[in-house]
Scaffold this motif. Sequence first.
Motif, mmCIF file in Angstrom:
data_model
loop_
_atom_site.group_PDB
_atom_site.id
_atom_site.type_symbol
_atom_site.label_atom_id
_atom_site.label_comp_id
_atom_site.label_asym_id
_atom_site.label_seq_id
_atom_site.Cartn_x
_atom_site.Cartn_y
_atom_site.Cartn_z
ATOM 1 N N THR B 145 0.843 -1.204 0.000
ATOM 2 C CA THR B 145 0.000 0.000 0.000
ATOM 3 C C THR B 145 0.869 1.242 0.000
ATOM 4 O OG1 THR B 145 -1.447 -1.231 1.473
ATOM 5 C CG2 THR B 145 -1.971 1.089 1.161
ATOM 6 N N ARG B 174 -4.682 6.061 -1.348
ATOM 7 C CA ARG B 174 -5.832 5.841 -2.223
ATOM 8 C C ARG B 174 -7.129 6.145 -1.493
ATOM 9 N NH1 ARG B 174 -6.040 0.228 -4.994
ATOM 10 N NH2 ARG B 174 -4.199 1.066 -6.010
ATOM 11 N N LYS B 178 -9.630 9.322 -2.186
ATOM 12 C CA LYS B 178 -11.012 9.025 -2.567
ATOM 13 C C LYS B 178 -11.949 9.765 -1.633
ATOM 14 C CE LYS B 178 -11.261 4.606 -3.896
ATOM 15 N NZ LYS B 178 -11.566 3.173 -3.696
ATOM 16 N N ARG B 196 0.619 11.828 -6.904
ATOM 17 C CA ARG B 196 0.351 10.643 -6.109
ATOM 18 C C ARG B 196 0.568 9.381 -6.925
ATOM 19 N NH1 ARG B 196 -4.971 9.079 -6.472
ATOM 20 N NH2 ARG B 196 -5.503 11.270 -6.441
ATOM 21 N N GLU B 197 0.226 9.469 -8.206
ATOM 22 C CA GLU B 197 0.286 8.287 -9.052
ATOM 23 C C GLU B 197 1.710 7.774 -9.208
ATOM 24 O OE1 GLU B 197 -3.240 6.985 -9.438
ATOM 25 O OE2 GLU B 197 -2.948 9.126 -9.506
#
Lengths: 576, 224
Positions: B145, B174, B178, B196-197
Motif C-alpha cells: 500500500t 488511495r 477518494k 500521487r500516481e
Amino acid sequence: MGLELPKYPVMEEEEVVNLELEIARRVREALSSVPSLEGSRDSYNQLVGVILHSKQLGRDELALLETTLKGLAAAVSLIDLTHHESLVSAIFSMSMWNYAPHVEDALAELIVSLAVSNGKYLDLSLGMLVNNFTPPPYFLDKLGLPYGLDRKNQVLSRVHAAFKKISEYVPLAPLRLINLVIQRMPTIYHKDRAVLIYVENMLKLESGEIGEVVGNSVLMALVDRLIDLDLEIGWDAILRDDFNKGIFEMELEDEDEIVESAEQHPGEFRLSRMTLVGNSIAELLDNLLVLTFEHLESCERAGRLAKVFETLLQSFQITVMSAYKSKFTQFVMFYACALDPENCGVRFATVLADLFVQDSRPEQTRMTAVAYLASYLSRAKFLSVFFISTMLKRLVDWCLEYCKTHDGDINPNAHRVFYSGCQAIMYILCFRMKVFVDVPRLNLLLMPPLEQILKHKLNPLKVCLPSVVEEFLRQSKAASLFTVSETFIFDGLLESELSRAFGGLERLDTFFPFDPCLLKRCDRSFDEQEHDLDEFDTAMSKMSITPKNGYCYKFGGRDSTRMPSRIRPSTSPESL
Amino acid sequence: MEGLSEAEANLVVYVHPSKSSNVPQAILRELSSLLFKFNETFDGVLLAYDVNILDRQAKILSGIHPYIGLRLKAQLLLFSPKPDMLLEGKVVKLSQESIHVVILGFSSAIITAENIRQEFKYKIKDGEEMFASRSHKRHVIKVGTMIRFLVKSVDEEILHIIGSLMEAHTGSIRWLDKKSEETSEFDRSAVKSRDRERQEDKTVEGATPLSNSELLIHSCDFHE
C-alpha cells in the motif's frame, strides 16, 4: 528470568505458545524496567545473562535462548542504545556459529529487526553479520569436517539472506555494507582459513541478490588483495636482504653456474628465509586464486562472465598493470579468457593492443601492455590462429609506421616503446612460428614488413633481449623465412646493455607475465587449458614455490622449437 | 509530496590534473559521487542533477598539485525531509509492532506501533497481515500500500525516517484521496493528484536558487 521450564517432551503445542508469549512479556518488562530509577535491574541482568551464555548449552537453555531472541525481536522498539548498552553489545557480539539452526534463525531475525528499526543500529547490525563471515577461532579447524561444513552452510545462508532482507527494507544498506566488508577484510597476517572463508563470502555477495550494487567493489577489492599478496612474495624479501646486490647484477654471471649449484651462497640468495616467508603467503595466494577461478567458472555457467570480465579488466589496468611485475595475479585474467575465448579472450588482447598504440599513454603503460600481450598471445592455446595473426599484423603495422616516421639510428632510450613492440613480435613468433610456416598466406602478409622493420636503421635486433633475438633468428632460419646478413653473436647471454637500456628501471625487457604459473594448485587448474603442460610437466613440479631445499632447476634437453628456459627472466622465481 | 524541491546552484568543481584529458567526465563523476547522500550545503539529498559548464576557460588553483577550477551552473533535484512534513511511500513490511516504508525507492522509514493511531487495528486476514481502520471498513494498510505519513525525525546519515500515522490525514493514499474527492472540503490541485500516481522524482514547488552560496566540490580522487 525466574521461569521454571517444564521438561520438553511434556510440553503441548499450546503450552509452547503460551510459554513464548510469557517470555516475550517478561522481555518487555525487563527492557522497560531499566530506564526507571527505582526497582531492581535483576530481570534485565538475567536477560543479558541469557544472551551472553553461549558455551555448551543444553536443550532447555537453547530453547530459552531462542524464545528470548524472538521476544527481543518483537520488542525491538523498546531497546534503547544508552539504557540497554550491555544488552546491545551482548547481542551484537553473538556468533551464529555457536548455535543450532533454530537459534540461528531467531538471531538473524533479531538482527534484521534491529537493523531496520533504527538508523543507529544499521551499521552495528551489518557489522555483526560481517563478523559472522568467519567462525570463532576454535571452530576454524573444524571447517574441514562434515559437521563443520554443515554449520558453515547454515550460518552463511542465513547471513546472506539477512543482507537481502535488510536491503529490501533499507535500500541504501548495500552501500554501507560494502564499505564495512572492505574495511574488515582480514589482512594477510591472519590465519589462512579465516581469509579464505571471508573471501568466499565476498564472492557470494558478488553473485548474490545485492551483487548488482556491490559486485564491482568486491571484485576490485579482491584483486587489490591478490596484488598485495603477490607483491609480498619474493622480490621484496630478496631486494631487502641484498640491498647492494640486486638480482639484476647476478644475471651478469653465467646463469648456468647459478642454476646448477645446489648450495646457495648466503650473501646472494637467502632463499631459505625467503622461502619460509614466501611459503605461507604463497600458499594463501594459491588458495585465493583457486577460489577466484572457481568463482569465475560459476559466473561463466550463469552467463555473467562477460560483465564480470569488464570489471576485472578495469581492475587489471588500474591495479595489476601498475604493480611492479605482478607474478601471479594476472592469471585471473588468463583463466577468464580461457573460459570464454571468443569474448573475453579477444577483448583482453584487443584492450592491450589498444593501450600499446595509444600515443597519449605513458611509455611505461604501453610497454607493460605489449609485454602482457606478447606473453598472452604466445601462451594462450585457446586463441585462434586468425586472431593471433590479426594482432601480430597490428603490431607489425605500428612498428613499420614508426620506422617510416623515425629516421634515427640505434637509440634504446629514445625508442623504448618501439623496441618493446619489436621484441613482442619476435617473442610471439618464437612460440607461433610453426603456424606461419603452415599458412603461406600469413607468411606473405607479415614477413616483408617485418623484414623491413628488423633491417631498419634503428636496429631492433641489436637492442632487443638477446635471448629472444637469438631464438627468433634461429627459428626463422630453420623455417627459411629470412636471414640476416649480420651475424649476431650473443654467447647465450640473457640480456645486454642495450636491452637493459630500453627496458629501463622496471626492466620491462625481461617481463614475461604469463610464463607458467608457479603456484601448485593454481597451475593444476590450467591443466585442461593452454599450456603445453606435458613438456613442462617435470619442470613444473620443480618450479613449485614450496620446495624443500631452495630452488634448483635443471632444464635439459629442450625441444628445439620450444623457447629455451633461459629466456625466462632472472626476475621470476623459476629462473633462479 | 513535500520535501522535494528543485534548486539552481552555482558550483565550482576542482578537477585533478590527471583527469584533464577528459574534464566533462570528471565533472560528472564528481557530481555523481554526491548522489543519494545527505549534503549539508544543499541541506538535502541530491537525487538528480543537470549541469551546464559556464566557462570553457578554467582557473588553475596552484598548490602541490595544480587543480583546475571550473565554474558550473547546475539544476539540482533535492529531497529534504524535515519533521512535520507529509511524505509518501510504499509499505514493504508490516507487523504488529511496526510498519516499514520505502520512499522514492531509496529512503527507508519506520512507523512503530505507538505512533499508529488507535483507529487502526492490527489483524491477520487470509494469512495476510494488515492494519485496518475500525471506523472505515475500506481503509486498509498492507504490504504494497502507498501511504502518507508525518515525519517525526530524520537520521540524515542513513536517510532513515521515523514516521507517524497519528494525524487524521495520514494513512492509505488511495483511501484518503477518494475520501477527499467525495467530500469537497480539501482543495487539492490537479498537480498534486497526479503526483500521487507516480513515485518518481518530481518538482513540486518552483525552483529555489541557492545562488548566494558558491559550492566547492573537490575532485581529489587520483586512485579511482
